[in-house]
Design a protein around this motif. Sequence first.
Motif, mmCIF file in Angstrom:
data_model
loop_
_atom_site.group_PDB
_atom_site.id
_atom_site.type_symbol
_atom_site.label_atom_id
_atom_site.label_comp_id
_atom_site.label_asym_id
_atom_site.label_seq_id
_atom_site.Cartn_x
_atom_site.Cartn_y
_atom_site.Cartn_z
ATOM 1 N N ASN A 37 -7.519 9.810 42.024
ATOM 2 C CA ASN A 37 -8.696 9.288 42.727
ATOM 3 C C ASN A 37 -9.647 8.590 41.772
ATOM 4 N N LEU A 38 -9.831 9.146 40.576
ATOM 5 C CA LEU A 38 -10.723 8.523 39.602
ATOM 6 C C LEU A 38 -10.175 7.183 39.124
ATOM 7 N N LEU A 39 -8.861 7.115 38.918
ATOM 8 C CA LEU A 39 -8.260 5.840 38.502
ATOM 9 C C LEU A 39 -8.355 4.802 39.613
ATOM 10 N N SER A 40 -8.085 5.198 40.840
ATOM 11 C CA SER A 40 -8.199 4.269 41.974
ATOM 12 C C SER A 40 -9.620 3.743 42.082
ATOM 13 N N ASN A 41 -10.575 4.619 41.886
ATOM 14 C CA ASN A 41 -11.970 4.223 41.962
ATOM 15 C C ASN A 41 -12.324 3.231 40.853
ATOM 16 N N ALA A 42 -11.794 3.478 39.649
ATOM 17 C CA ALA A 42 -12.071 2.577 38.522
ATOM 18 C C ALA A 42 -11.500 1.182 38.783
ATOM 19 N N ILE A 43 -10.296 1.118 39.310
ATOM 20 C CA ILE A 43 -9.689 -0.187 39.610
ATOM 21 C C ILE A 43 -10.442 -0.896 40.724
ATOM 22 N N ARG A 44 -10.913 -0.127 41.697
ATOM 23 C CA ARG A 44 -11.606 -0.710 42.844
ATOM 24 C C ARG A 44 -12.920 -1.374 42.431
ATOM 25 N N TYR A 45 -13.609 -0.794 41.450
ATOM 26 C CA TYR A 45 -14.954 -1.276 41.116
ATOM 27 C C TYR A 45 -15.025 -2.044 39.791
ATOM 28 N N THR A 46 -13.891 -2.327 39.167
ATOM 29 C CA THR A 46 -13.914 -3.063 37.901
ATOM 30 C C THR A 46 -13.426 -4.493 38.137
ATOM 31 N N PRO A 47 -14.291 -5.486 38.041
ATOM 32 C CA PRO A 47 -13.864 -6.860 38.320
ATOM 33 C C PRO A 47 -12.979 -7.447 37.236
ATOM 34 N N LYS A 48 -13.225 -7.088 35.981
ATOM 35 C CA LYS A 48 -12.416 -7.611 34.882
ATOM 36 C C LYS A 48 -12.549 -6.679 33.686
ATOM 37 N N GLY A 49 -11.607 -6.862 32.741
ATOM 38 C CA GLY A 49 -11.668 -6.046 31.546
ATOM 39 C C GLY A 49 -10.542 -5.026 31.498
ATOM 40 N N ARG A 50 -10.877 -3.819 31.152
ATOM 41 C CA ARG A 50 -9.828 -2.804 30.943
ATOM 42 C C ARG A 50 -10.275 -1.447 31.464
ATOM 43 N N ILE A 51 -9.267 -0.585 31.606
ATOM 44 C CA ILE A 51 -9.482 0.813 32.003
ATOM 45 C C ILE A 51 -8.730 1.680 31.012
ATOM 46 N N LEU A 52 -9.391 2.711 30.520
ATOM 47 C CA LEU A 52 -8.811 3.592 29.510
ATOM 48 C C LEU A 52 -8.674 5.005 30.073
ATOM 49 N N THR A 86 2.750 5.020 35.099
ATOM 50 C CA THR A 86 3.807 4.382 35.893
ATOM 51 C C THR A 86 3.274 3.913 37.246
ATOM 52 N N GLU A 87 2.425 4.732 37.870
ATOM 53 C CA GLU A 87 1.937 4.415 39.205
ATOM 54 C C GLU A 87 0.869 3.324 39.194
ATOM 55 N N PHE A 88 -0.029 3.339 38.222
ATOM 56 C CA PHE A 88 -1.201 2.468 38.291
ATOM 57 C C PHE A 88 -1.119 1.228 37.399
ATOM 58 N N LYS A 89 -0.168 1.165 36.495
ATOM 59 C CA LYS A 89 -0.118 -0.021 35.640
ATOM 60 C C LYS A 89 0.168 -1.283 36.454
ATOM 61 N N PRO A 90 1.131 -1.252 37.402
ATOM 62 C CA PRO A 90 1.319 -2.458 38.226
ATOM 63 C C PRO A 90 0.098 -2.771 39.093
ATOM 64 N N VAL A 91 -0.588 -1.746 39.575
ATOM 65 C CA VAL A 91 -1.776 -1.962 40.401
ATOM 66 C C VAL A 91 -2.874 -2.620 39.586
ATOM 67 N N ALA A 92 -3.079 -2.104 38.352
ATOM 68 C CA ALA A 92 -4.104 -2.678 37.482
ATOM 69 C C ALA A 92 -3.743 -4.114 37.094
ATOM 70 N N LYS A 93 -2.470 -4.343 36.820
ATOM 71 C CA LYS A 93 -2.031 -5.699 36.435
ATOM 72 C C LYS A 93 -2.254 -6.684 37.571
ATOM 73 N N LYS A 94 -1.975 -6.249 38.786
ATOM 74 C CA LYS A 94 -2.179 -7.111 39.946
ATOM 75 C C LYS A 94 -3.657 -7.434 40.143
ATOM 76 N N ALA A 95 -4.533 -6.485 39.739
ATOM 77 C CA ALA A 95 -5.971 -6.704 39.858
ATOM 78 C C ALA A 95 -6.548 -7.462 38.677
ATOM 79 N N GLY A 96 -5.687 -7.852 37.731
ATOM 80 C CA GLY A 96 -6.166 -8.585 36.568
ATOM 81 C C GLY A 96 -6.809 -7.695 35.527
ATOM 82 N N LEU A 97 -6.467 -6.419 35.502
ATOM 83 C CA LEU A 97 -7.052 -5.469 34.559
ATOM 84 C C LEU A 97 -5.981 -4.951 33.606
ATOM 85 N N ARG A 98 -6.423 -4.491 32.450
ATOM 86 C CA ARG A 98 -5.511 -3.909 31.466
ATOM 87 C C ARG A 98 -5.725 -2.401 31.438
ATOM 88 N N LEU A 99 -4.669 -1.655 31.784
ATOM 89 C CA LEU A 99 -4.718 -0.206 31.799
ATOM 90 C C LEU A 99 -4.104 0.339 30.520
#
Length: 587
Positions: free
Chosen positions: A345-360, A310-323
């Motif tokens: 913290n680990l999820l925030s770090n993954a979004i910060r350093y992933t330019p494109k693609g997905r996070i699982l 719930t918290e990170f899906k909008p953040v990932a979507k805004k960054a152009g990533l699929r969570l």
Amino acid sequence: MRKHFKPSQNPPSTPSDDTALIENLIGLGDFSARKNYYPELQHKIDELTLEKDRYKWLFENALHGIFQAEIDGTITSANPAIAAICGYESTDTLCASIEDIGYQLFNSHHDYQQLLKELLQEGKKLAFETQLKTPSGAAVDVSMNVLLKSRNPALIEAFVQDITERRKAQNSLTNLNATLEQRVNRRTKELRSANTQLRGEITDRQEIQLALQAAKQEAEQANQSKDKYLAAASHDLLQPLNAARLLVSTLQERQLAERDTTLVHRIHVALLGAEELLTDLLDISKLDANAITPDYREFAINDLLIALRTEFKPVAKKAGLRLTVVASQAIVHSDSRLLMRILRNLLSNAIRYTPKGRILLGCRRQQGRLRIIICDTGPGIPEDRQQDIFREFQQLENFVRGRDKGVGLGLAIVERISHMLEHPVRLSSVVGKGSCFSVIVPLSEQQSLVASNNQQPAMASDLTGARILVIDNEEAITHSMQVLLQEWGALTTAAEDTAQALYACRQQLPDIILADYHLEHDLTGLHVLDQIYADIGQLPPTIMITADRSDEVRQLFQQRGLVRLNKPVKPGKLRALISHMLNASQR
């Protein structure tokens, strides 16, 4: 021709008869008797010869020196070991060279006299330590066990062990102790001199001494209540940040010109960075001061996964990533709040350093434990940097431009919390392909436990018509919160104290209450809620908002069954939580 003697038929009665009988017994009787007893006698003689040879071999090859001597004369027998100990070429040379052992063998005649005195009294002397002379006049340290073999003639027998190496070691240890004692004494004198000088300086500055004592007492009192001071500091520092974040979020909700939108976004990013830095510094301080106590419980891991989605899906979507978050039915034993901080913290770090693609985000059971995995398709982490990233203020240079780069404390906090919880964190990464962080958490033995919340909180498109009471003594906070809630369509009322809150509830009971924990004059939001319940008889769903992250406050809210939201408030999380609580109250 040998004459045979027959035994007498009469019983023996004379000495000559006794002699004949003895002669018969030892084989001196007739031929028949000698023939019968000779083999046995020869066997005994052979045994005695073998025993004599064995003792002779042991005597000559013994590691310890052995000698026999007259008390005031020469050495009568000695083995090669004693000759070697005393520095003689052979036992013959030793025996020929010593005419008076008291003067020529013993290095100290006084020691020898003392030995004789004890031998004559006790008959033996064990572990007698002395020195023996060598032909060159040198002394050899030995330990002796001495027996008085006979008194007439007076003979002694000694067993000698060379203890030269042991004495050297003892002397070295003694010298070392003496050296250390000298160093300690010298250092003690230096310290005494320094203390004397310091006392002289303090005597010259009595006022400074009093000030230092007062400061020390103040520091000790502060040290006894770290959590309280940290909570107060975080409250004062986060209050203005919270108000600014709410106002910026309000502006982001409105349709603005493109240039204004860019400015608002830049303000939002700047405030977000300041907020994260302050929060991380407070957390690092509390972790280093051991001011956090884990609260281990059994809970469904899916509750955390849903909240993170719930918290990170909008953040990932805004960054152009699929969570992608994979649900799990596992029940774990951990501190849900601290484990949530690790995963966030680990999820925030993954979004910060992933330019494109997905996070699982998913889980895997392994030998009675649960491995929680967060994988990304980022640039990966070189092997020689994988340990550095867990240190304070260490960041890789390949963060995605345009996104918040953080301050380099997120993974340091992860490392400290995981160590405190004893939840190992593992990292595997391939440069150019991505990284996988995993946290290993013990599974609960009660896997039949039902998850407390297996539904995702609803995200309402708006809060139109929802009656919300905001209780906070900070005008900037209440104003910012009211403006933001009104943008979402809510009907808001603000109250600064108990009287205003009671008046608002009597006019119309709100659908939900947002109450700050710390109010003025030692008043808390809990006191206000108690007064509302006592006056009206019921209490609407309530969200407690606080900057106090101490364990005491957290446990207090848990005991009261209240939902907590930390400052600075994240608008997206606030909106989702309000919508979920309103939907739950309408069921």
